[in-house]
Each structure stands twice: as structure tokens, then as C-alpha cells.
Design a protein around this motif. Structure first.
Motif, short mmCIF file in Angstrom:
data_model
loop_
_atom_site.label_atom_id
_atom_site.label_comp_id
_atom_site.label_asym_id
_atom_site.label_seq_id
_atom_site.Cartn_x
_atom_site.Cartn_y
_atom_site.Cartn_z
N CYS A 1 0.90 -1.16 0.00
CA CYS A 1 0.00 0.00 0.00
C CYS A 1 0.93 1.20 0.00
O CYS A 1 1.54 1.51 1.03
CB CYS A 1 -0.90 0.00 1.22
N GLY A 2 1.07 1.81 -1.18
CA GLY A 2 2.06 2.88 -1.30
C GLY A 2 3.44 2.26 -1.14
O GLY A 2 3.76 1.27 -1.78
N ASN A 3 4.24 2.80 -0.25
CA ASN A 3 5.58 2.25 -0.03
C ASN A 3 5.64 1.37 1.22
O ASN A 3 6.72 1.04 1.69
CB ASN A 3 6.62 3.38 0.05
N ARG A 4 4.48 1.00 1.76
CA ARG A 4 4.44 0.15 2.96
C ARG A 4 3.88 -1.22 2.62
O ARG A 4 3.16 -1.38 1.64
CB ARG A 4 3.60 0.83 4.05
N LEU A 5 4.20 -2.20 3.43
CA LEU A 5 3.80 -3.58 3.18
C LEU A 5 2.94 -4.08 4.33
O LEU A 5 3.26 -3.85 5.50
CB LEU A 5 5.05 -4.46 3.05
N VAL A 6 1.85 -4.77 3.99
CA VAL A 6 1.09 -5.52 4.99
C VAL A 6 1.29 -7.00 4.69
O VAL A 6 1.43 -7.40 3.53
CB VAL A 6 -0.41 -5.14 5.00
N SER A 7 1.35 -7.81 5.74
CA SER A 7 1.67 -9.23 5.58
C SER A 7 0.70 -10.09 6.37
O SER A 7 0.05 -9.61 7.30
CB SER A 7 3.09 -9.51 6.09
N THR A 8 0.67 -11.38 6.01
CA THR A 8 -0.16 -12.31 6.77
C THR A 8 0.24 -12.23 8.24
O THR A 8 1.41 -12.06 8.58
CB THR A 8 -0.01 -13.75 6.24
N GLY A 9 -0.77 -12.29 9.09
CA GLY A 9 -0.56 -12.16 10.53
C GLY A 9 -0.88 -10.77 11.06
O GLY A 9 -1.10 -10.60 12.25
N ASP A 10 -0.88 -9.77 10.16
CA ASP A 10 -1.22 -8.41 10.59
C ASP A 10 -2.70 -8.33 11.00
O ASP A 10 -3.54 -9.06 10.47
CB ASP A 10 -0.96 -7.39 9.47
N SER A 11 -3.01 -7.44 11.90
CA SER A 11 -4.39 -7.28 12.39
C SER A 11 -5.21 -6.43 11.42
O SER A 11 -4.67 -5.71 10.57
CB SER A 11 -4.40 -6.63 13.77
N LEU A 12 -6.53 -6.49 11.58
CA LEU A 12 -7.44 -5.64 10.81
C LEU A 12 -7.04 -4.17 10.98
O LEU A 12 -6.98 -3.42 10.01
CB LEU A 12 -8.88 -5.82 11.31
N TYR A 13 -6.76 -3.78 12.20
CA TYR A 13 -6.39 -2.40 12.49
C TYR A 13 -5.11 -2.00 11.76
O TYR A 13 -5.03 -0.92 11.17
CB TYR A 13 -6.23 -2.21 14.00
N GLN A 14 -4.09 -2.87 11.80
CA GLN A 14 -2.82 -2.57 11.14
C GLN A 14 -3.02 -2.38 9.64
O GLN A 14 -2.49 -1.43 9.05
CB GLN A 14 -1.80 -3.69 11.37
N VAL A 15 -3.78 -3.26 9.02
CA VAL A 15 -4.01 -3.18 7.57
C VAL A 15 -4.78 -1.91 7.23
O VAL A 15 -4.43 -1.18 6.30
CB VAL A 15 -4.73 -4.43 7.04
N ARG A 16 -5.81 -1.61 8.00
CA ARG A 16 -6.60 -0.40 7.73
C ARG A 16 -5.76 0.85 7.92
O ARG A 16 -5.87 1.81 7.16
CB ARG A 16 -7.83 -0.34 8.63
N SER A 17 -4.88 0.87 8.91
CA SER A 17 -4.07 2.06 9.14
C SER A 17 -3.02 2.25 8.04
O SER A 17 -2.65 3.38 7.73
CB SER A 17 -3.41 2.03 10.52
N VAL A 18 -2.54 1.17 7.42
CA VAL A 18 -1.56 1.27 6.34
C VAL A 18 -2.23 1.50 4.99
O VAL A 18 -1.78 2.32 4.20
CB VAL A 18 -0.68 -0.01 6.29
N CYS A 19 -3.32 0.81 4.73
CA CYS A 19 -3.94 0.81 3.40
C CYS A 19 -5.20 1.66 3.28
O CYS A 19 -5.70 1.86 2.18
CB CYS A 19 -4.28 -0.61 2.98
#
Length: 124
Positions: free
Chosen positions: A28-46
Motif C-alpha cells: 500500500c504505497g511504499n508500505r507492506l502488509v503481511s499475513t498475521g497483521d491485524s485488521l487495524y494494522q491493515v486499515r491504518s496502512v492501506c
């Protein structure tokens, strides 16, 4: 937000477009979300997904249990039981020049990222 539906077979299998590829994460942009990340982490990055669906599934799981077979002998057996699993399915459509991403979360943790076909025109 565009509406879409996930097809579910037997209440547990997620069916995505036939050309969908699977990955362990997504950029998402220049950041990466990976398996194991929480819903909150993914929403805050993407950011907010273009669509989000939630359901609860009842799944059967197995575990090995040790017990007595009589006397001093010990035996193992397989025991089945049912658990409730919260399944969140998110869709990110990044436009016509990028692929649509389908994210599946199990009990609030990113479990799978699948890639669909090219996205749609954000104006259309």
C-alpha cells in the motif's frame, strides 16, 4: 463503495476469480502488509477497503488427546470439536492500471491475500 459478493462453497471455501493469484502480503504505497497483521494494522496502512464483508463460520477442528487405555497403558485418540471463526473479507480496487486485491482475515488476523483482475475506473 462498490458492492461485490464472495462465493462460498460449503460455508468454508472462498472462491475468487479463476485468474486470482495468492500472495503473503501486499504493498500500500511504499508500505507492506503481511499475513498475521491485524485488521487495524491493515486499515491504518492501506486505508478503508472498497468493500468489506463479515461472517461467522462454524469449523470442525481436530486435536490429539492422551488418555488411559486401562491399567498403566496410555493411548492417544483424535477428538473433534467445533469452533466459531470470524471471517472478514476485504476488497481493495486500486484502479484500472493495478490488480484488485482480496484480503481474508480469520479472527482479526490477515490470513490470505489474493490478486484478481485489473481494477475498475474510479470515476465509473
Amino acid at each position: 463503495m462498490r458492492n461485490f459478493r464472495f462465493a462460498v462453497f460449503a460455508g468454508v471455501a472462498l472462491t475468487l476469480p479463476s485468474n486470482a493469484a495468492q500472495a503473503d502480503g501486499m504493498h500500500c504505497g511504499n508500505r507492506l502488509v503481511s499475513t498475521g497483521d491485524s485488521l487495524y494494522q491493515v486499515r491504518s496502512v492501506c486505508g478503508q477497503p472498497d468493500d468489506a464483508q463479515r461472517r461467522v463460520e462454524l469449523r470442525t477442528v481436530q486435536r490429539r488427546v492422551r488418555g488411559s487405555c486401562g491399567g498403566d497403558r496410555r493411548c492417544e485418540r483424535t477428538e473433534e470439536y467445533s469452533v466459531e471463526v470470524t471471517v472478514d473479507e476485504w476488497k481493495y480496487d486500486f484502479g484500472t492500471r493495478k490488480f484488485v486485491r482480496y484480503l481474508t482475515f480469520l479472527d482479526g488476523r490477515l490470513a490470505e491475500v489474493a490478486t484478481g483482475s485489473y481494477g475498475s475506473d474510479p470515476e465509473g
